[in-house]
Design an enzyme around this catalytic site. Structure first.
Site, short mmCIF file in Angstrom:
data_model
loop_
_atom_site.label_atom_id
_atom_site.label_comp_id
_atom_site.label_asym_id
_atom_site.label_seq_id
_atom_site.Cartn_x
_atom_site.Cartn_y
_atom_site.Cartn_z
CG ASP A 1 -1.81 1.17 1.33
OD1 ASP A 1 -2.17 1.72 0.27
OD2 ASP A 1 -2.18 1.57 2.45
CD GLU B 1 -4.85 1.17 -2.27
OE1 GLU B 1 -5.43 0.41 -1.48
OE2 GLU B 1 -4.64 2.36 -2.04
CG ASP C 1 -1.09 3.08 5.92
OD1 ASP C 1 -1.69 3.56 4.95
OD2 ASP C 1 -1.00 3.67 7.01
#
Lengths: 159, 159
Positions: free
Chosen positions: B12, B72, B144
């Protein structure tokens, strides 16, 4: 910078074409070493284009062993999408500098144009012509490669 | 993916905190390996933050030898400035994958939320709770890092 020279790799980042230019700064003089374009083949995914540019920049660093990297700083991006793309390329260049342990310096386009032509709003072709003269080349390099050499020269003026 | 497993590194990306999470997918099951945050020290220049994140991701790849990277994908960035920053981090992750010869897959936040919670608009804390349950963890990971594990799981569902 000393009499043995100080090799500067200038980079003009772009996801279609990334220009690079190498100069050797010796005292107050500088000499052209090489310049070119890193162009990912058409049809590659965006993520693979970034990998291609990263490897291309690493190859140039491995071949010419620069002492420093000078990168064009970000202009105000037209929109979020172009900023995002440019960010990826700059991130790849920063990663290549990091893995080679090279110091990285950034200069805005205005500063680069000012350094090389005396005019912060110079046109692309004026940069190409000035690069040809300053580096005593037979022909002007391609636009993005000329910009990369101009970025390297801008850094040479500051060290 | 076979009985020996298939190690997926989920990432991420973020310039303040980059979350990572590793799972081992064996048949239709998956097992938690590790998760954490790559956080450049405060006070670093932006370019040095990118170098720090690049090296951090490389270190994780060297230590855990994943078979694939799941990243992501970009949400619609709020503005050009945040898009530019995010682009740099994503470029560093793509460079790290390239230098390790790892295939990279991208999933949108909506797809990741849908995969893990069944709701494409799930809140962060819901992801954290589902990750805790799915991976049989004693505590929910940091936001995260939980997102990174969710991205890895999303990829596991597709292979």
């Amino acid at each position: 910078m000393d009499n043995k020279g100080y090799i500067i790799l200038g980079i003009d980042p772009g996801s279609i074409k990334t220009g690079y230019g190498l100069i050797n700064a010796v005292g107050r003089s500088f000499f052209h070493i090489d310049n070119g374009l890193i162009m990912p083949p058409k049809g590659l995914d965006f993520k693979d284009r970034i990998g291609f540019i990263f490897r291309g920049v690493c190859d140039v660093m491995d071949e010419f062993k620069p002492n420093a990297v000078a990168l064009e700083d970000v202009f105000i991006a037209k929109n979020a999408q172009s900023a995002l793309k440019l960010g990826h390329v700059r991130g790849a260049v920063m990663s290549a500098a990091a893995i080679h342990g090279l110091p990285l310096f950034e200069y805005t386009p205005t500063r680069v144009k000012q350094s090389v032509t005396g005019n912060g709003r110079a046109e692309k072709f004026q940069i190409q012509e000035m690069i040809k003269i300053l580096l005593r080349l037979k022909e002007a390099p391609y636009e993005d490669a000329a910009d990369a050499l101009a970025i390297a020269i801008t850094h040479a003026f500051t060290v």
